[in-house]
Structure formats: structure tokens, C-alpha cells
Design a protein around this motif. Structure first.
Motif, PDB file in Angstrom:
ATOM      1  N   ARG A   1       0.749  -1.256   0.192  1.00  0.00           N
ATOM      2  CA  ARG A   1       0.177  -0.084   0.209  1.00  0.00           C
ATOM      3  C   ARG A   1       0.717   1.381   0.066  1.00  0.00           C
ATOM      4  N   PRO A   2       0.564   2.313  -0.789  1.00  0.00           N
ATOM      5  CA  PRO A   2       1.947   3.267  -0.901  1.00  0.00           C
ATOM      6  C   PRO A   2       1.578   4.534   0.386  1.00  0.00           C
ATOM      7  N   ASN A   3       1.836   5.173   0.586  1.00  0.00           N
ATOM      8  CA  ASN A   3       2.025   6.153   1.561  1.00  0.00           C
ATOM      9  C   ASN A   3       1.821   7.640   0.863  1.00  0.00           C
ATOM     10  N   ARG A   4       0.579   8.054   1.052  1.00  0.00           N
ATOM     11  CA  ARG A   4       0.622   9.263  -0.309  1.00  0.00           C
ATOM     12  C   ARG A   4       0.597  10.606   0.718  1.00  0.00           C
ATOM     13  N   ALA A   5       1.120  10.991   1.665  1.00  0.00           N
ATOM     14  CA  ALA A   5       1.136  11.723   2.494  1.00  0.00           C
ATOM     15  C   ALA A   5       2.147  12.602   2.107  1.00  0.00           C
ATOM     16  N   ALA A   6       2.063  14.430   1.861  1.00  0.00           N
ATOM     17  CA  ALA A   6       2.491  15.082   1.153  1.00  0.00           C
ATOM     18  C   ALA A   6       2.911  16.247   2.168  1.00  0.00           C
ATOM     19  N   GLY A   7       4.099  16.982   2.815  1.00  0.00           N
ATOM     20  CA  GLY A   7       3.694  17.835   3.531  1.00  0.00           C
ATOM     21  C   GLY A   7       2.997  18.302   4.610  1.00  0.00           C
ATOM     22  N   THR A   8       1.974  19.008   4.165  1.00  0.00           N
ATOM     23  CA  THR A   8       0.863  19.605   5.279  1.00  0.00           C
ATOM     24  C   THR A   8      -0.120  18.825   4.779  1.00  0.00           C
ATOM     25  N   GLY A   9      -0.366  17.735   3.694  1.00  0.00           N
ATOM     26  CA  GLY A   9      -1.580  17.392   3.465  1.00  0.00           C
ATOM     27  C   GLY A   9      -1.367  15.834   2.730  1.00  0.00           C
ATOM     28  N   TYR A  10      -1.922  15.662   1.795  1.00  0.00           N
ATOM     29  CA  TYR A  10      -2.119  13.872   1.080  1.00  0.00           C
ATOM     30  C   TYR A  10      -2.708  14.138  -0.230  1.00  0.00           C
ATOM     31  N   TRP A  11      -1.825  12.971  -1.135  1.00  0.00           N
ATOM     32  CA  TRP A  11      -2.712  12.844  -2.521  1.00  0.00           C
ATOM     33  C   TRP A  11      -3.936  12.085  -2.193  1.00  0.00           C
ATOM     34  N   LYS A  12      -5.458  11.974  -2.278  1.00  0.00           N
ATOM     35  CA  LYS A  12      -6.210  10.978  -2.471  1.00  0.00           C
ATOM     36  C   LYS A  12      -6.565  10.717  -3.973  1.00  0.00           C
TER      37      LYS A  12
END
Length: 179
Positions: A85-96
Motif C-alpha cells: 500500500r502506497p504512502n501518499r502523505a505529502a507535506g501538510t496534506g495528502y494525495w487521494k
């Protein structure tokens, strides 16, 4: 290709890098994953998940902040050490992820194209922004823990990303933070 004093790629006036999905996968992604050279360094290698999207245009190899799309090679981080499962947290948010995955290539798909939208904040109460990216990853790659232990490039499978800022609908969080 000519590089400026800061190492950025200097492209001639009128140059537009706008590859098709098939060109992006077959020429750039497959060659990168195979360790083969790419004729011109038009795609930067950046860990996308360490930055908010509005900070990425300055890291692009061509086009800069004035371009409408930016392309990157990025490692895929995993949420769990033994999972896929990929981790898509990025900085102050996340990619959905949004929408259905689309195959790239015919008659047999060579890659999968996934659309992602950036949300500011923490899930599930993040605020949708107007940043979107298309992630391209090779289709027939074994991402299991056992395969990663056998492989030299074990920890991360590379992907290529086409990123852009949508116009119109969507929250203006990204625009407000980039000012």
C-alpha cells in the motif's frame, strides 16, 4: 541540452514537452526503470511526497512555474514496511486517488495510470485543492515483500508523474499558500 548556472534545464523558446501516455511510459518510465539513458533530461527526479504540490514547479526540469504541467520521476513510498500500500502523505496534506485506474498501452497494458487530487490537512477532514496528478506505474511489477527482498531495487518502484493545477472549481488553498 544547456543547463543554466543554477543547474536548471534551459530549453529553447517555443519548446513544449507534452508526451502522450504511451510515450511517457514506453520511452521515459521503461528506460528509467531499466537503467537505460534518456536522451534529454526533461524529467526531474524528486520525492514528491516530501513537498506540497505548489512547491514542486520550481523543482521541475523544464517549464518552471509558468508551465501548465510538470513531470517527475518519483519513488513510491510504502505505508507499511512489508506491505504494498502506497504512502501518499505529502507535506501538510495528502494525495487521494480518484476515479478508476486506466491501462496504458495496447493490446496488452504496459502501465497503469492513476489520477490523484491533493487535499490539505489530515484525512478524512482534508480540504480538496485544485492540484491534480497522474501517476504512471509499470503494470506487471511484483510489489510483494518477497520480491523486494530478491530485487536490487528492492525498496522502491519508480513511477513517473504528470502534475498540473486545475483551473476553476476546487478550493483555493494551494493558491493562497503559494503567495
Amino acid at each position: 541540452m544547456d543547463h543554466g548556472f543554477d543547474g536548471a534545464l534551459q530549453l529553447p523558446p517555443g519548446f513544449r514537452f507534452h508526451p502522450t501516455d504511451e510515450e511517457l511510459v514506453m520511452y521515459y518510465l521503461c528506460r528509467k526503470c531499466g537503467g537505460l539513458p534518456i536522451a534529454a533530461p526533461v524529467i526531474a527526479e524528486v520525492d514528491l511526497y516530501k513537498f506540497e504540490p505548489w512547491r514542486l514547479p520550481e523543482k521541475a526540469a523544464g517549464g518552471g512555474a509558468d508551465a501548465k504541467e510538470w513531470y517527475f520521476f518519483s519513488p513510491r513510498d510504502r505505508k507499511y514496511p512489508n506491505g504494498s500500500r502506497p504512502n501518499r502523505a505529502a507535506g501538510t496534506g495528502y494525495w487521494k486517488a480518484t476515479g478508476a485506474d486506466k491501462p496504458v498501452g495496447s493490446p496488452r497494458p504496459v502501465a497503469i495510470k492513476k489520477a490523484l487530487v491533493f487535499y490539505a490537512g489530515k484525512p478524512p477532514k482534508g480540504v480538496k485543492t485544485n492540484w491534480i496528478m497522474h501517476e504512471y506505474r509499470l503494470a506487471d511489477v511484483d510489489r510483494s515483500a518477497a520480491a523486494r527482498k530478491k530485487s536490487n531495487n528492492a525498496l522502491r518502484v519508480r513511477c513517473v508523474v504528470a502534475m498540473r493545477k486545475r483551473r476553476g472549481k476546487g478550493a483555493q488553498v494551494a493558491a493562497a499558500r503559494s503567495s
